[in-house]
Design a protein around this motif. Structure first.
Motif, PDB file in Angstrom:
ATOM      1  N   VAL A 107      -6.534   0.928  -4.814  1.00  0.00           N
ATOM      2  CA  VAL A 107      -7.956   0.877  -5.160  1.00  0.00           C
ATOM      3  C   VAL A 107      -8.770   1.460  -4.008  1.00  0.00           C
ATOM      4  O   VAL A 107      -8.636   1.061  -2.858  1.00  0.00           O
ATOM      5  N   GLY A 109     -12.304   2.600  -4.500  1.00  0.00           N
ATOM      6  CA  GLY A 109     -13.634   2.870  -5.041  1.00  0.00           C
ATOM      7  C   GLY A 109     -14.751   2.216  -4.254  1.00  0.00           C
ATOM      8  O   GLY A 109     -15.922   2.417  -4.544  1.00  0.00           O
ATOM      9  N   GLY A 110     -14.386   1.413  -3.243  1.00  0.00           N
ATOM     10  CA  GLY A 110     -15.398   0.664  -2.494  1.00  0.00           C
ATOM     11  C   GLY A 110     -16.288   1.577  -1.661  1.00  0.00           C
ATOM     12  O   GLY A 110     -15.919   2.718  -1.346  1.00  0.00           O
ATOM     13  N   GLN A 111     -17.462   1.068  -1.303  1.00  0.00           N
ATOM     14  CA  GLN A 111     -18.424   1.898  -0.559  1.00  0.00           C
ATOM     15  C   GLN A 111     -18.193   1.840   0.944  1.00  0.00           C
ATOM     16  O   GLN A 111     -18.770   2.625   1.691  1.00  0.00           O
ATOM     17  N   GLY A 112     -17.342   0.915   1.387  1.00  0.00           N
ATOM     18  CA  GLY A 112     -16.986   0.846   2.807  1.00  0.00           C
ATOM     19  C   GLY A 112     -18.194   0.703   3.723  1.00  0.00           C
ATOM     20  O   GLY A 112     -18.222   1.280   4.810  1.00  0.00           O
ATOM     21  N   THR A 113     -19.158  -0.096   3.304  1.00  0.00           N
ATOM     22  CA  THR A 113     -20.405  -0.182   4.082  1.00  0.00           C
ATOM     23  C   THR A 113     -20.187  -0.738   5.489  1.00  0.00           C
ATOM     24  O   THR A 113     -20.792  -0.267   6.432  1.00  0.00           O
ATOM     25  N   ARG A 114     -19.284  -1.722   5.600  1.00  0.00           N
ATOM     26  CA  ARG A 114     -19.113  -2.342   6.926  1.00  0.00           C
ATOM     27  C   ARG A 114     -18.520  -1.358   7.933  1.00  0.00           C
ATOM     28  O   ARG A 114     -18.868  -1.373   9.104  1.00  0.00           O
ATOM     29  N   LYS A 121     -13.292   5.810   2.314  1.00  0.00           N
ATOM     30  CA  LYS A 121     -12.527   5.172   3.382  1.00  0.00           C
ATOM     31  C   LYS A 121     -11.109   5.744   3.504  1.00  0.00           C
ATOM     32  O   LYS A 121     -10.542   5.809   4.591  1.00  0.00           O
ATOM     33  N   GLN A 189     -13.572   3.984 -11.783  1.00  0.00           N
ATOM     34  CA  GLN A 189     -14.045   2.686 -12.269  1.00  0.00           C
ATOM     35  C   GLN A 189     -15.507   2.804 -12.703  1.00  0.00           C
ATOM     36  O   GLN A 189     -16.161   3.827 -12.439  1.00  0.00           O
ATOM     37  N   PRO A 214     -20.353   0.402  -7.528  1.00  0.00           N
ATOM     38  CA  PRO A 214     -19.087   0.151  -8.226  1.00  0.00           C
ATOM     39  C   PRO A 214     -19.005  -1.295  -8.706  1.00  0.00           C
ATOM     40  O   PRO A 214     -19.531  -2.201  -8.057  1.00  0.00           O
ATOM     41  N   GLY A 216     -16.776  -3.486  -8.689  1.00  0.00           N
ATOM     42  CA  GLY A 216     -15.810  -4.374  -8.032  1.00  0.00           C
ATOM     43  C   GLY A 216     -14.378  -3.967  -8.354  1.00  0.00           C
ATOM     44  O   GLY A 216     -14.139  -3.270  -9.333  1.00  0.00           O
ATOM     45  N   GLN A 245      -4.739  -2.148  -1.497  1.00  0.00           N
ATOM     46  CA  GLN A 245      -6.063  -1.625  -1.145  1.00  0.00           C
ATOM     47  C   GLN A 245      -5.912  -0.472  -0.164  1.00  0.00           C
ATOM     48  O   GLN A 245      -5.056  -0.518   0.717  1.00  0.00           O
ATOM     49  N   VAL A 246      -6.796   0.498  -0.298  1.00  0.00           N
ATOM     50  CA  VAL A 246      -6.683   1.686   0.546  1.00  0.00           C
ATOM     51  C   VAL A 246      -6.872   1.352   2.027  1.00  0.00           C
ATOM     52  O   VAL A 246      -6.377   2.066   2.905  1.00  0.00           O
ATOM     53  N   LYS A 400     -11.730  -2.846   8.132  1.00  0.00           N
ATOM     54  CA  LYS A 400     -12.922  -3.310   7.409  1.00  0.00           C
ATOM     55  C   LYS A 400     -14.196  -2.999   8.172  1.00  0.00           C
ATOM     56  O   LYS A 400     -15.201  -2.605   7.600  1.00  0.00           O
TER      57      LYS A 400
HETATM   58  P1  UTP Z   1     -13.941  -4.459   0.043  1.00  0.00           P
HETATM   59  O1  UTP Z   1     -14.353  -5.641  -0.729  1.00  0.00           O
HETATM   60  O2  UTP Z   1     -13.433  -4.688   1.418  1.00  0.00           O
HETATM   61  O3  UTP Z   1     -15.134  -3.429   0.032  1.00  0.00           O
HETATM   62  O4  UTP Z   1     -12.864  -3.683  -0.807  1.00  0.00           O
HETATM   63  P2  UTP Z   1     -15.296  -2.029   0.749  1.00  0.00           P
HETATM   64  O5  UTP Z   1     -16.119  -1.204  -0.162  1.00  0.00           O
HETATM   65  O6  UTP Z   1     -13.989  -1.396   1.137  1.00  0.00           O
HETATM   66  O7  UTP Z   1     -16.080  -2.350   2.068  1.00  0.00           O
HETATM   67  P3  UTP Z   1     -17.530  -3.004   2.276  1.00  0.00           P
HETATM   68  O8  UTP Z   1     -17.447  -4.416   1.747  1.00  0.00           O
HETATM   69  O9  UTP Z   1     -18.536  -2.161   1.536  1.00  0.00           O
HETATM   70  O10 UTP Z   1     -17.692  -2.934   3.748  1.00  0.00           O
HETATM   71  C1  UTP Z   1     -11.509  -3.984  -0.778  1.00  0.00           C
HETATM   72  C2  UTP Z   1     -10.775  -2.872  -1.505  1.00  0.00           C
HETATM   73  O11 UTP Z   1     -11.203  -2.795  -2.847  1.00  0.00           O
HETATM   74  C3  UTP Z   1     -11.679  -1.493  -3.134  1.00  0.00           C
HETATM   75  C4  UTP Z   1     -12.039  -0.881  -1.798  1.00  0.00           C
HETATM   76  O12 UTP Z   1     -11.985   0.534  -1.862  1.00  0.00           O
HETATM   77  C5  UTP Z   1     -10.977  -1.481  -0.894  1.00  0.00           C
HETATM   78  O13 UTP Z   1      -9.762  -0.779  -1.016  1.00  0.00           O
HETATM   79  N1  UTP Z   1     -12.838  -1.599  -4.042  1.00  0.00           N
HETATM   80  C6  UTP Z   1     -13.851  -2.456  -3.754  1.00  0.00           C
HETATM   81  C7  UTP Z   1     -12.862  -0.815  -5.150  1.00  0.00           C
HETATM   82  O14 UTP Z   1     -11.935  -0.013  -5.406  1.00  0.00           O
HETATM   83  N2  UTP Z   1     -13.943  -0.909  -5.979  1.00  0.00           N
HETATM   84  C8  UTP Z   1     -14.960  -1.752  -5.746  1.00  0.00           C
HETATM   85  O15 UTP Z   1     -15.916  -1.793  -6.548  1.00  0.00           O
HETATM   86  C9  UTP Z   1     -14.917  -2.560  -4.600  1.00  0.00           C
END
Ligand code: UTP
Length: 468
Positions: A107, A109-114, A121, A189, A214, A216, A245-246, A400
């Motif tokens: 997975v 798709g997260g925005q990796g904001t932190r 990411k 997603q 996204p 989640g 998770q990536v 993270k």
């Molecule tokens: P995190 O909850 O750690 O979020 O995602 P994040 O986006 O990587 O980082 P922050 O919270 O914005 O700093 C855990 C894993 O789930 C994936 C992320 O890519 C990561 O591999 N993920 C998270 C998704 O694929 N989609 C989402 O909507 C949220």
């Protein structure tokens, strides 16, 4: 003529949901902007958003059930479980992988904001010596598995609108990192709009864009079906999906022991856990409640419960979630029929927005509710689950937070990779000089056993070295 008709139909969507303000700027938009807005509005499930704004469809308050949380029954580290030894699990895992019945899901798709990295990411360089990206680390590990088992293993990467275009470009420009065309499947997603916390109105990021993010990692269930990937997996005879998770480069792609235990226990969803280092460590807590496996977020577990200890002083709720799961494809398919039943979790965030007059606001305090689904909410829905303990030093080094934070930074992750690979070399009789970074490419050796097979005699690693 067509534009007017489409405006009318958009009004008919928005008005009953009390979201007509989304069209406030319509007359001032260019045609491409109108198209973009129309397609975003079209993608919104207004019934769902209205329900959520009214407080329906959210996960039950964790505090309500946390009081009844017990530690999970888990396969202890490197130990027997219900008569099955780790060797039995390894053999069963080897068998099913070699039979071509396993695929890997990543997975991403997260925005990796932190982390604060302005690209997906997965493109972050993490190899302590090689500088390989997170995507490369996973793909190389998967290639190591393919080599060991002499079989092709499909990699399914979930992206989101936030990461899709750049991820596709990255894989195209880098020759799919050596994967065959049929071995790499990218699918996207869905999104959810952020809503104003006070009014429930959907926020706009610009006059022609909703504030979308996204939906989640739980969005994977419906995304797998909508994209057709689930059907492709079924037609290819895939029975087991290994999920990671990536942002965790220490994941061993398609870990055969984990998959083996999953099969031997006839589990529908298996999750790997590690022992928490301290009570309030920022990982989800894997627990058992009324006979079902649940994960309670660290932020939702009251301190008094997190800090409970056993007579030997160890934590009672010890099992930390590292988001490595094994799914039966059939279970996921079944869950997908009812994907909408996965609850949402809400997070109060500061979300910039444009108001109906076109003024942009950047709130300093949280003004909006963001809504996400979590994949681990599938656990209590499964009839048979399994929890398997792993050693954090071997399986968990997440990226993270930005450099300088106390935990889970690029530096701590690189150190963990180098430490593990150094341990493999030392177990094979070599010595690694203090302060020296080492990194092993999975095609050179996939695990400690392969390192031992590879290395002859004794040696000392004196400078940073990439074994490749
Ligand atoms: P995190 O909850 O750690 O979020 O995602 P994040 O986006 O990587 O980082 P922050 O919270 O914005 O700093 C855990 C894993 O789930 C994936 C992320 O890519 C990561 O591999 N993920 C998270 C998704 O694929 N989609 C989402 O909507 C949220």
């Amino acid at each position: 003529m067509e534009r007017v008709a489409s405006l009318d139909s958009l009004r008919n969507l928005c008005r009953p949901a009390g979201q007509e303000h989304l069209l406030a700027h319509w007359d001032r938009l260019t045609e491409p902007q109108q198209k973009q807005l129309a397609s975003q509005i079209d993608s919104v499930d207004f019934g769902l958003v209205t329900g959520l704004a009214a407080g329906e469809g959210f996960a039950s308050e964790a505090a309500e059930i946390a009081n009844r949380a017990e530690p999970p029954e888990a396969v202890p580290l490197g130990s027997h479980y219900r008569g099955f030894s780790p060797q039995d699990a390894l053999e069963e895992g080897n068998r099913i992988i070699a039979a071509g019945k396993v695929a890997m899901i990543l997975v991403a798709g997260g925005q990796g904001t932190r982390l604060g990295f302005d690209q997906p990411k997965g493109m972050f360089p993490i190899g302590p010596v090689s500088g390989r990206t997170l995507f490369e680390m996973h793909v190389d590990s998967l290639k190591g598995a393919m080599k060991r088992f002499g079989v092709s293993i499909p990699l399914l990467i979930m992206t989101s609108p936030a990461t899709d275009a750049l991820t596709r470009k990255y894989f195209e420009e880098n020759d799919r990192l050596g994967l065959r065309e049929d071995e790499l499947i990218l699918f996207q997603q869905g999104t959810m709009p952020a809503i104003d916390a006070a009014t429930g109105r959907i926020l706009m990021d610009s006059p022609f864009e909703l504030a979308l993010s996204p939906d989640g990692h739980g969005g994977i269930v419906s995304a797998l079906v909508k994209s057709g990937v689930m059907e492709t997996m079924r037609s290819r005879g895939i029975e087991v999906l290994f999920y990671a998770q990536v942002d965790n480069p220490l994941v061993r792609a398609c870990d055969p022991i984990l998959i083996g235990y999953h099969r031997l226990a006839e589990s529908q969803m298996t999750t790997q856990v590690v022992r928490k280092r301290f009570a309030k460590e920022r990982v989800g807590n894997v627990v058992q409640i009324d006979g079902r496996t649940h994960i309670i977020e660290y932020s939702d577990l009251p301190d008094a419960l997190a800090e409970q200890t056993l007579p030997d002083g160890s934590l009672k709720l010890w099992a930390g979630n590292i988001a490595v799961h094994v799914f039966d494809r059939a279970f996921l398919e079944q869950a997908a029929c009812d994907a909408e039943a996965l609850p949402f979790h809400r997070a109060l965030k500061s979300v910039p927005y444009v108001d109906s007059e076109g003024n942009r606001h950047k709130p300093a305090t949280p003004n909006a509710v963001k809504m996400e689904r979590f994949v681990f909410d599938l656990l209590p829905r499964a009839r048979r689950t399994l929890v398997v303990e792993g050693d954090a030093a071997e399986v968990f080094a997440p990226v993270k937070n930005a450099e300088g934070s106390a935990t889970d930074t690029p530096t701590t992750s690189r150190q963990a990779i180098s430490k593990l690979h150094g341990t493999w070399l030392e177990q094979a009789g070599w010595k690694v000089e203090e302060g020296v970074q080492v990194e092993i490419h999975p095609l050179w050796a996939w695990d400690a056993v392969e390192v031992r097979d590879k290395i002859q005699g004794q040696g000392v690693v004196l400078a940073d070295t990439y074994f490749t």
